[in-house]
Design a protein around this motif. Structure first.
Motif, PDB file in Angstrom:
ATOM      1  N   LEU B 195      -0.404  -0.912   4.573  1.00  0.00           N
ATOM      2  CA  LEU B 195       0.097  -0.124   5.707  1.00  0.00           C
ATOM      3  C   LEU B 195      -0.482   1.283   5.713  1.00  0.00           C
ATOM      4  N   ILE B 196      -0.464   1.901   4.544  1.00  0.00           N
ATOM      5  CA  ILE B 196      -0.954   3.284   4.440  1.00  0.00           C
ATOM      6  C   ILE B 196      -2.078   3.307   3.394  1.00  0.00           C
ATOM      7  N   PRO B 197      -3.219   3.912   3.725  1.00  0.00           N
ATOM      8  CA  PRO B 197      -4.293   3.985   2.720  1.00  0.00           C
ATOM      9  C   PRO B 197      -3.805   4.675   1.448  1.00  0.00           C
ATOM     10  N   LEU B 198      -4.282   4.185   0.323  1.00  0.00           N
ATOM     11  CA  LEU B 198      -3.818   4.706  -0.980  1.00  0.00           C
ATOM     12  C   LEU B 198      -4.025   6.220  -1.085  1.00  0.00           C
ATOM     13  N   GLU B 199      -5.101   6.712  -0.448  1.00  0.00           N
ATOM     14  CA  GLU B 199      -5.426   8.140  -0.549  1.00  0.00           C
ATOM     15  C   GLU B 199      -4.337   9.016   0.062  1.00  0.00           C
ATOM     16  N   LEU B 200      -3.612   8.431   1.012  1.00  0.00           N
ATOM     17  CA  LEU B 200      -2.589   9.229   1.704  1.00  0.00           C
ATOM     18  C   LEU B 200      -1.218   9.157   1.020  1.00  0.00           C
ATOM     19  N   LEU B 201      -1.109   8.325  -0.010  1.00  0.00           N
ATOM     20  CA  LEU B 201       0.190   8.184  -0.698  1.00  0.00           C
ATOM     21  C   LEU B 201       0.459   9.422  -1.549  1.00  0.00           C
ATOM     22  N   PRO B 202       1.767   9.786  -1.713  1.00  0.00           N
ATOM     23  CA  PRO B 202       2.111  10.857  -2.651  1.00  0.00           C
ATOM     24  C   PRO B 202       1.636  10.473  -4.056  1.00  0.00           C
ATOM     25  N   PRO B 203       1.287  11.460  -4.898  1.00  0.00           N
ATOM     26  CA  PRO B 203       0.703  11.136  -6.224  1.00  0.00           C
ATOM     27  C   PRO B 203       1.560  10.157  -7.040  1.00  0.00           C
ATOM     28  N   ALA B 205       3.674   7.880  -5.959  1.00  0.00           N
ATOM     29  CA  ALA B 205       3.584   6.542  -5.355  1.00  0.00           C
ATOM     30  C   ALA B 205       2.220   5.918  -5.666  1.00  0.00           C
ATOM     31  N   LYS B 206       1.200   6.774  -5.690  1.00  0.00           N
ATOM     32  CA  LYS B 206      -0.148   6.257  -5.978  1.00  0.00           C
ATOM     33  C   LYS B 206      -0.198   5.689  -7.406  1.00  0.00           C
ATOM     34  N   GLN B 207       0.494   6.389  -8.323  1.00  0.00           N
ATOM     35  CA  GLN B 207       0.554   5.887  -9.709  1.00  0.00           C
ATOM     36  C   GLN B 207       1.231   4.512  -9.741  1.00  0.00           C
ATOM     37  N   LEU B 208       2.321   4.424  -8.979  1.00  0.00           N
ATOM     38  CA  LEU B 208       3.060   3.146  -8.941  1.00  0.00           C
ATOM     39  C   LEU B 208       2.218   2.020  -8.329  1.00  0.00           C
ATOM     40  N   SER B 209       1.349   2.377  -7.404  1.00  0.00           N
ATOM     41  CA  SER B 209       0.561   1.344  -6.713  1.00  0.00           C
ATOM     42  C   SER B 209      -0.324   0.557  -7.686  1.00  0.00           C
ATOM     43  N   TYR B 210      -0.653   1.199  -8.828  1.00  0.00           N
ATOM     44  CA  TYR B 210      -1.489   0.494  -9.813  1.00  0.00           C
ATOM     45  C   TYR B 210      -0.728  -0.629 -10.525  1.00  0.00           C
ATOM     46  N   LEU B 211       0.605  -0.612 -10.364  1.00  0.00           N
ATOM     47  CA  LEU B 211       1.408  -1.687 -10.978  1.00  0.00           C
ATOM     48  C   LEU B 211       1.597  -2.881 -10.038  1.00  0.00           C
ATOM     49  N   VAL B 212       1.135  -2.713  -8.794  1.00  0.00           N
ATOM     50  CA  VAL B 212       1.335  -3.780  -7.799  1.00  0.00           C
ATOM     51  C   VAL B 212       0.077  -4.654  -7.730  1.00  0.00           C
ATOM     52  N   PRO B 213       0.201  -5.954  -7.993  1.00  0.00           N
ATOM     53  CA  PRO B 213      -0.985  -6.831  -8.003  1.00  0.00           C
ATOM     54  C   PRO B 213      -1.747  -6.812  -6.685  1.00  0.00           C
ATOM     55  N   ILE B 214      -1.022  -6.642  -5.576  1.00  0.00           N
ATOM     56  CA  ILE B 214      -1.664  -6.732  -4.255  1.00  0.00           C
ATOM     57  C   ILE B 214      -2.717  -5.625  -4.078  1.00  0.00           C
ATOM     58  N   THR B 215      -2.489  -4.482  -4.725  1.00  0.00           N
ATOM     59  CA  THR B 215      -3.454  -3.384  -4.626  1.00  0.00           C
ATOM     60  C   THR B 215      -4.848  -3.879  -5.035  1.00  0.00           C
ATOM     61  N   TYR B 216      -4.909  -4.600  -6.141  1.00  0.00           N
ATOM     62  CA  TYR B 216      -6.199  -5.082  -6.663  1.00  0.00           C
ATOM     63  C   TYR B 216      -6.731  -6.227  -5.806  1.00  0.00           C
ATOM     64  N   ALA B 217      -5.822  -7.075  -5.354  1.00  0.00           N
ATOM     65  CA  ALA B 217      -6.232  -8.223  -4.539  1.00  0.00           C
ATOM     66  C   ALA B 217      -6.843  -7.744  -3.226  1.00  0.00           C
ATOM     67  N   LEU B 218      -6.188  -6.754  -2.642  1.00  0.00           N
ATOM     68  CA  LEU B 218      -6.641  -6.224  -1.358  1.00  0.00           C
ATOM     69  C   LEU B 218      -8.040  -5.609  -1.485  1.00  0.00           C
ATOM     70  N   ASP B 219      -8.208  -4.825  -2.532  1.00  0.00           N
ATOM     71  CA  ASP B 219      -9.509  -4.186  -2.766  1.00  0.00           C
ATOM     72  C   ASP B 219     -10.589  -5.255  -2.974  1.00  0.00           C
ATOM     73  N   ALA B 220     -10.250  -6.281  -3.757  1.00  0.00           N
ATOM     74  CA  ALA B 220     -11.217  -7.349  -4.045  1.00  0.00           C
ATOM     75  C   ALA B 220     -11.573  -8.112  -2.775  1.00  0.00           C
ATOM     76  N   LEU B 221     -10.572  -8.449  -1.985  1.00  0.00           N
ATOM     77  CA  LEU B 221     -10.820  -9.236  -0.769  1.00  0.00           C
ATOM     78  C   LEU B 221     -11.674  -8.449   0.226  1.00  0.00           C
ATOM     79  N   ARG B 222     -11.362  -7.178   0.382  1.00  0.00           N
ATOM     80  CA  ARG B 222     -12.132  -6.355   1.330  1.00  0.00           C
ATOM     81  C   ARG B 222     -13.575  -6.195   0.836  1.00  0.00           C
TER      82      ARG B 222
END
Lengths: 343, 272
Positions: B195-203, B205-222
């Protein structure tokens, strides 16, 4: 194995829902911290012998289904030891081995099948779940469906099946993987007399032919009497009597007289008549089936005199009067009545 | 043992196919609906195609293609989260769950049995929707990498499966998980960059995003579909997805068994 089914000191209770109570109790219930418990079994013992057909007879709510579910491993006891073929049902490591040795017919048979599949497809699916090879499953499914009288309907969707046919299909499924033990929970409910008779015959014949141990529950004394080698009477979670039907009749059956009356036609307002008979004194139990009425008279002379007087006043014509030998039904009523009265 | 389990899974798939075919109109219309929903979303996204979104620049800069890959991945995420619990719910409602439990089917067999057919359908729908996206909206996708993309999608499914198993266990006890999972799903959507690009997340939240598997899947798929990155390029993301699956699946398995034991204790296994 002398006793393939054994329970010793079984205790089981359930959290009681606080329906109709205050908001606090309801919130406690919702959170699972309600303290009130309904005790189903308190130190219950049972031993079923190898190869016997054992009927557990009890009124509604006495704990029959709970016991079947515990034996079938879908429910855990609170404490005590329950074993099936020597395997503790509380130990999850035994589940597969127990599953292989039991065939189960639970209540609500109609809800335990895939209705969009045919009878044969259902059995083939369950055969795979029990590790029966596909070729063997097909052969076994056809053999069992023939045996339970559904051979010609094997390719029909279950939408076209009656309650009796679903019952027989559930029995077929229970036999599918050739288990040593059959656990049947009120498997004759909702069947007409012919279907009930046929189903009992199927069970008896299959059990004898394949040397199975059968444990079934029922709240119908006639069913238990006509099927079981040994009967246990369960009342409020306690085994209040146990033995062969003859033994039970000798011990508990001589107190009352059972009389069967046959009418030309069942009189209008028979419910009121039954109520009047029960209130007249000397009659403890009345049941009506078609144009026959069965009375259990605690005081035969006074009871029958009252009945005749009531029939006369209502203009009811009695075609035949028959004094019946002691039945398991009267035994069951005697025992449960005595327990209700605190004897 | 494995051979027998495979036979059980095949029996499950056969049952699912026969059941789906018996509801052929519902089956076909649900597939058409899923496809139209995705295309509808693509059409909406097409409105913003001209926008220059910094987050899309590393993936070629086409914002529509950027959104499309997010949408198809999200479809797989929700499928991974809900497929097992919804299948178990159906079995509980129809009353077959207890009879299956009575048999010798173990949990893994059950999960694979109830999900493989739907997984195949979902993957097929995603491939068709991507083909249509290219044909209708002229989105440029690296279709030569489609097998790699499918690999990412399937690994995404397995990374979600652990959570899905826990959800299924909770469903067995509570009979309905209500909106709890939806809240959790939204939180993941917020954190993973769909929904929101990782760059725009608060710091934080950005740290937490590394714990979410979808973050890596999304990057890989794109990377696979939009940039044309090969296997080596996405290997680190795949390894992280694998590790997360290996951690989450046993946790989900354990949660499921704790819930199953509780349902057996309460005697509610056959209820709904």
């Amino acid at each position: 194995m002398d006793y393939p089914i054994e329970a010793e000191g079984l205790k089981k209770s359930f959290r009681q829902l606080a329906h109709g109570q205050g908001l606090t109790e309801k919130i406690n219930d919702y959170l699972g911290i309600g303290k009130a418990r309904h005790v189903v079994f308190d130190s219950f013992d049972l031993k079923v012998k190898q190869g016997e057909i054992y009927g557990l007879l009890g009124p509604n709510g006495s704990g029959k289904t709970t016991l079947i579910r515990i034996l079938a491993t879908t429910m855990l006891p609170d404490s005590g030891t329950v074993t099936v073929n020597g395997l503790d049902v509380s130990d999850s490591r035994n589940k597969d081995r127990i599953s292989s040795t039991i065939g189960v017919v639970l209540g609500e048979r109609s809800r335990s099948f895939y209705w969009r599949l045919t009878a044969k497809q259902n059995l083939e699916f369950y055969a795979a779940m029990y590790d029966v090879d596909r070729k063997e499953a097909t052969e076994r499914a056809e053999y069992i469906l023939d045996f339970v009288g559904l051979g010609k309907r094997k390719d029909d969707s279950l939408f076209n099946f009656s309650s009796g046919m679903l019952n027989r299909l559930a029995i077929a499924r229970a036999f599918l993987h050739s288990p040593d033990i059959l656990l049947l929970d009120e498997f004759l409910v909702n069947l007409d007399p012919k279907a009930s008779y046929d189903t009992r015959e199927v069970i008896r014949n299959l059990a004898r032919k394949e040397r199975k141990t059968v444990f079934f529950t029922s709240n119908n004394a006639y069913e238990a009497e006509s099927m079981a080698d040994r009967v246990g009477i369960l009342y409020k979670g306690r085994m209040v009597a146990e033995g062969t039907v003859e033994e039970l009749k000798q011990r508990f059956g001589e107190k009352d007289t059972t009389v069967r009356l046959t009418f030309d036609a069942m009189p209008v307002g028979s419910d009121a008549l039954v109520r009047q008979l029960r209130e007249s004194g000397g009659i403890s139990h009345t049941s009506v089936r078609g144009t026959t009425m069965t009375l259990i008279a605690t005081e035969p002379m006074a009871g029958l005199e009252n009945a005749v007087r009531i029939f006369k006043s209502k203009g009811v014509r009695v075609r035949n009067v028959e004094v019946l030998p002691s039945s398991l039904e009267s035994v069951f009523i005697n025992i449960t009545r005595d327990k209700t009265n605190g004897a | 043992m494995v051979r027998r389990d495979i036979k059980k899974v095949i029996a499950f798939i056969r049952k699912e196919v026969l059941t789906s075919l018996s509801y052929r109109y519902a089956f076909i219309s649900s597939m058409v609906f899923s496809l139209i929903s995705l295309l509808f979303y693509f059409a909406m996204a097409d409105v913003f195609r001209a926008a220059i979104v910094p987050a899309a620049i590393p993936y070629g800069g086409d914002y529509l293609a950027f959104l499309i890959t997010g949408a198809v991945l999200w479809q797989m995420v929700t499928f991974g989260l809900y497929s097992v619990s919804s299948s178990f719910t159906v079995e509980m409602i129809t009353g077959t769950f207890e009879t299956i439990y009575l048999s010798r089917a173990n949990l893994l067999t059950l999960i694979l049995g109830v999900s493989l057919f739907s997984l195949a359908i979902n993957v097929s729908l995603i491939v068709v929707s991507l083909l249509l996206a290219q044909a209708i909206f002229g989105v440029s996708l690296h279709f030569e990498n489609i097998l790699l993309a499918l690999m990412v999608l399937v690994m995404t499914y397995f990374s979600m499966l652990g959570i899905g198993m826990a959800v299924a266990g909770i469903t067995i006890v509570t009979k309905s998980v209500g909106q709890v999972v939806s809240i959790f799903t939204l939180l993941m959507a917020f954190l993973c960059g769909i929904l929101i690009p990782l760059e725009l997340l608060p710091p934080e939240a950005k740290q937490l995003s590394y714990l979410v598997p979808i973050t890596y899947a999304l990057d890989a798929l794109r990377n696979v579909l939009l940039v044309g990155t090969g296997f080596e390029g996405i290997l680190p993301s795949l390894i992280i997805l694998l590790i997360m699956s290996l951690v989450l699946i046993p946790i989900g398995y354990k949660v499921f068994f704790i819930c199953l034991k509780r349902a057996k204790k309460e005697g509610t296994l056959g209820q709904y």
